[in-house]
Scaffold this active site. Structure first.
Site, PDB file in Angstrom:
ATOM      1  N   ARG A 156       0.812  -1.218   0.000  1.00 49.60           N
ATOM      2  CA  ARG A 156       0.000   0.000   0.000  1.00 49.60           C
ATOM      3  C   ARG A 156       0.845   1.267   0.000  1.00 49.60           C
ATOM      4  NH1 ARG A 156      -5.309  -1.231   3.805  1.00 49.60           N
ATOM      5  NH2 ARG A 156      -6.068  -3.015   2.587  1.00 49.60           N
ATOM      6  N   ASP A 202     -14.466  10.328  11.962  1.00 52.82           N
ATOM      7  CA  ASP A 202     -13.470   9.439  11.385  1.00 52.82           C
ATOM      8  C   ASP A 202     -12.160  10.217  11.286  1.00 52.82           C
ATOM      9  OD1 ASP A 202     -13.827   6.577   9.741  1.00 52.82           O
ATOM     10  OD2 ASP A 202     -12.029   7.698   9.195  1.00 52.82           O
TER      11      ASP A 202
END
Length: 283
Positions: free
Chosen positions: A46, A148
């Site tokens: 990633r 978040d």
């Protein structure tokens, strides 16, 4: 195609032991993310994309960007190391319990407050909004806080618009609670009355919480899996301190609260707890 794959493999930067440990230290210190050695292939895959995207030549140079506090790249960093997988009414038994057990106990309350912590792209808070607006039609002050750490997913969540392919529900009846069923096209928009119930804010759960008051229910599902046990224990304690007496904590299917009784919590069902005692101390 095989040539491209081989080229990508050759050009992928190498993640040394030292670089992995630096990344793990940064992730833990800033966001509470616990990266064990078995996560190394995922981290390499990633973050290699971020090394390429930023134009630096190595993981060492990329880490320097993060350590320098590049705000935009820090957002990409934490987003790359977490997985925003969610859908409407995920783990439906929680929403059934919210409608059938939590909501009836809140009938007649002047104010109802729910927190969706780790709300991702918004499917969870909108599912909560749909459930409570149906179960508490006469509630005058029904508010949902959705937070978040990832700014990109919050932007999508706040927009309340989803590609039709992502609009997947356990049943057509639940879909009709969130979207106008007659609306068709490449995108679908959440009902305006549900969007007006939800306030989206950015929040790092391991840092101070600018959250006042207490909640009737807190959803924090599939977030604590990123933390080690000591960090999870602190998180559960903090959530318990922000619950009203008889408030409920909903967590993910693979998560557990160790010794909930020490936090004034009692198991109330599958991965959910009810606060039975008011805790001493400030919030």
């Amino acid at each position: 195609m095989s040539q491209i794959t081989e080229l990508d493999s050759v050009e992928r930067p190498t993640l040394s032991d030292e670089a992995f440990q630096r990344i793990a230290t940064i992730a833990k210190g800033n966001w509470g993310l616990h990266l064990e050695e078995n996560k190394r292939p995922l981290v390499t895959a990633r973050l290699s994309k971020r090394v390429t995207a930023t134009g630096v030549s190595s993981f060492a140079d990329y880490i320097a960007l993060i350590e320098a506090g590049d705000a935009a790249e820090c957002d990409h960093f934490v987003s790359a190391l977490t997985t925003n997988v969610t859908h409407f009414f995920r783990e439906q038994h929680h929403f059934d319990y919210l409608a059938e057990t939590v909501a009836p106990a809140l009938q007649g309350h002047r104010s109802v407050r729910v927190w969706s912590a780790g709300c991702s792209t918004g499917q969870e808070p909108y599912s909560i909004a749909a459930t409570l607006s149906r179960a508490l039609p006469n509630a005058s002050d029904l508010r949902i806080l959705a937070t978040d750490v990832d700014q990109d997913v919050l932007h999508k969540a706040e927009g309340g618009t989803y590609p039709a392919a992502e609009v997947v529900f356990p049943s057509p009846a639940l879909e009709a609670q969130v979207f106008e069923t007659k609306e068709r096209g490449p995108n679908r928009s959440v009902r305006p009355e549900l969007r007006s119930m939800v306030t989206f804010r950015r929040l790092n759960l391991i840092q101070p919480w600018p959250v006042s008051g207490a909640f009737d229910a807190i959803f924090c599902r599939n977030v604590a899996i990123y933390f080690d046990k000591p960090t999870q224990a602190v998180l559960w304690q903090r959530f318990a301190s922000h619950l009203k007496p008889n408030g409920h904590l909903f967590i993910g299917h693979s998560e557990r609260v160790e010794h909930p009784e020490t936090l004034g919590l009692q198991p109330a069902g599958i991965t959910l707890y009810r606060k039975s005692l008011a805790l001493d101390g400030g919030r």
